[in-house]
Design an enzyme around this catalytic site. Sequence first.
Site, short mmCIF file in Angstrom:
data_model
loop_
_atom_site.label_atom_id
_atom_site.label_comp_id
_atom_site.label_asym_id
_atom_site.label_seq_id
_atom_site.Cartn_x
_atom_site.Cartn_y
_atom_site.Cartn_z
CE LYS A 77 -3.76 -2.40 2.30
NZ LYS A 77 -4.80 -2.53 3.44
CG ASP A 134 -7.39 0.00 3.41
OD1 ASP A 134 -8.36 -0.84 3.29
OD2 ASP A 134 -6.27 -0.10 3.29
#
Length: 308
Positions: A77, A134
């Site tokens: 990420k 997220d």
Amino acid sequence: MSDAFARPIDASTRYCAVFGFPVRHSASPAMHNAALAALGLNWRYLAFPVPPDQLREALAGAAAMRFVGVNLTVPHKRLALDMMDQLDESARAWGAVNTVRFEGQRADGTWQPIGQWTEPEEPARVRMHGFNTDADALLQALAEDLQWQPRGRSVLLLGAGGAGRVAALKLAASGVARLYLVNRTLDKARAVAEEIRTRYPECQVTLDYPHEPVDLLLNATSLGLRPQDPLPLDTARFPLRLAAAVYDMIYRPAETPLLQAARAAGQPAANGLSMLLYQGTRALEIWTGQPAPVAVMRRALMEHLHVA
């Protein structure tokens, strides 16, 4: 072919995927393929193990094959930030990319998502647009599963790595008053604390266990993925009864040792299934431009993970 799909793969099928290392544990294909079938899209969602030193090549390959998009999980990420051609504000704000949308350049020079491509010919040029779904998914899950809101609250956050860092920044940005960071590597926790103090000075950050009760204990470590894992916190330093609620980002197994201990102590507790769901629904909406079939995706996740 899955029974969820009424038509087989053909030459016009488009693809999306999750890249991770490891990735075999991922429940994302079950969730997304159920959604794609429900939406009537001739797409398939796959999972690929991509070592971190080959992420750039994997992303370039997906772009070259005109994938709709990819999700990124551990350890990709933060690595992906510098690989994007375009960053959404969500990725810039939280410093991580978990959703990539591939976009093709039209004849007039504008960019259109591959999943919404309307031109008769495939695009000659494709770019990568990075998003983060997220952070918002975490708050949505906390509100739904624990009826928990961040403003003015206190949080003990275990883990300051990729997931922990995003959680810490989002909580601070959302009005958490006191944040206690505990991480195996002190330097990593210290870096997150300094970033919060610079960007969100109204949030008090402490690099240690609290000496008083907190409104939420949040596990962002990987401890709990295996049955033999120890608890991710030192209960001699912080007894679980001092946490008003407990949230574990891990969704498989559904009942981690931390959640078992929290429920034994009589505390409200939840796992990471809803967070996985909501980061996935938002990713799908980014790719398709359509509302995600949330109920379908939740049911597919629960069936895949054998949650009663």
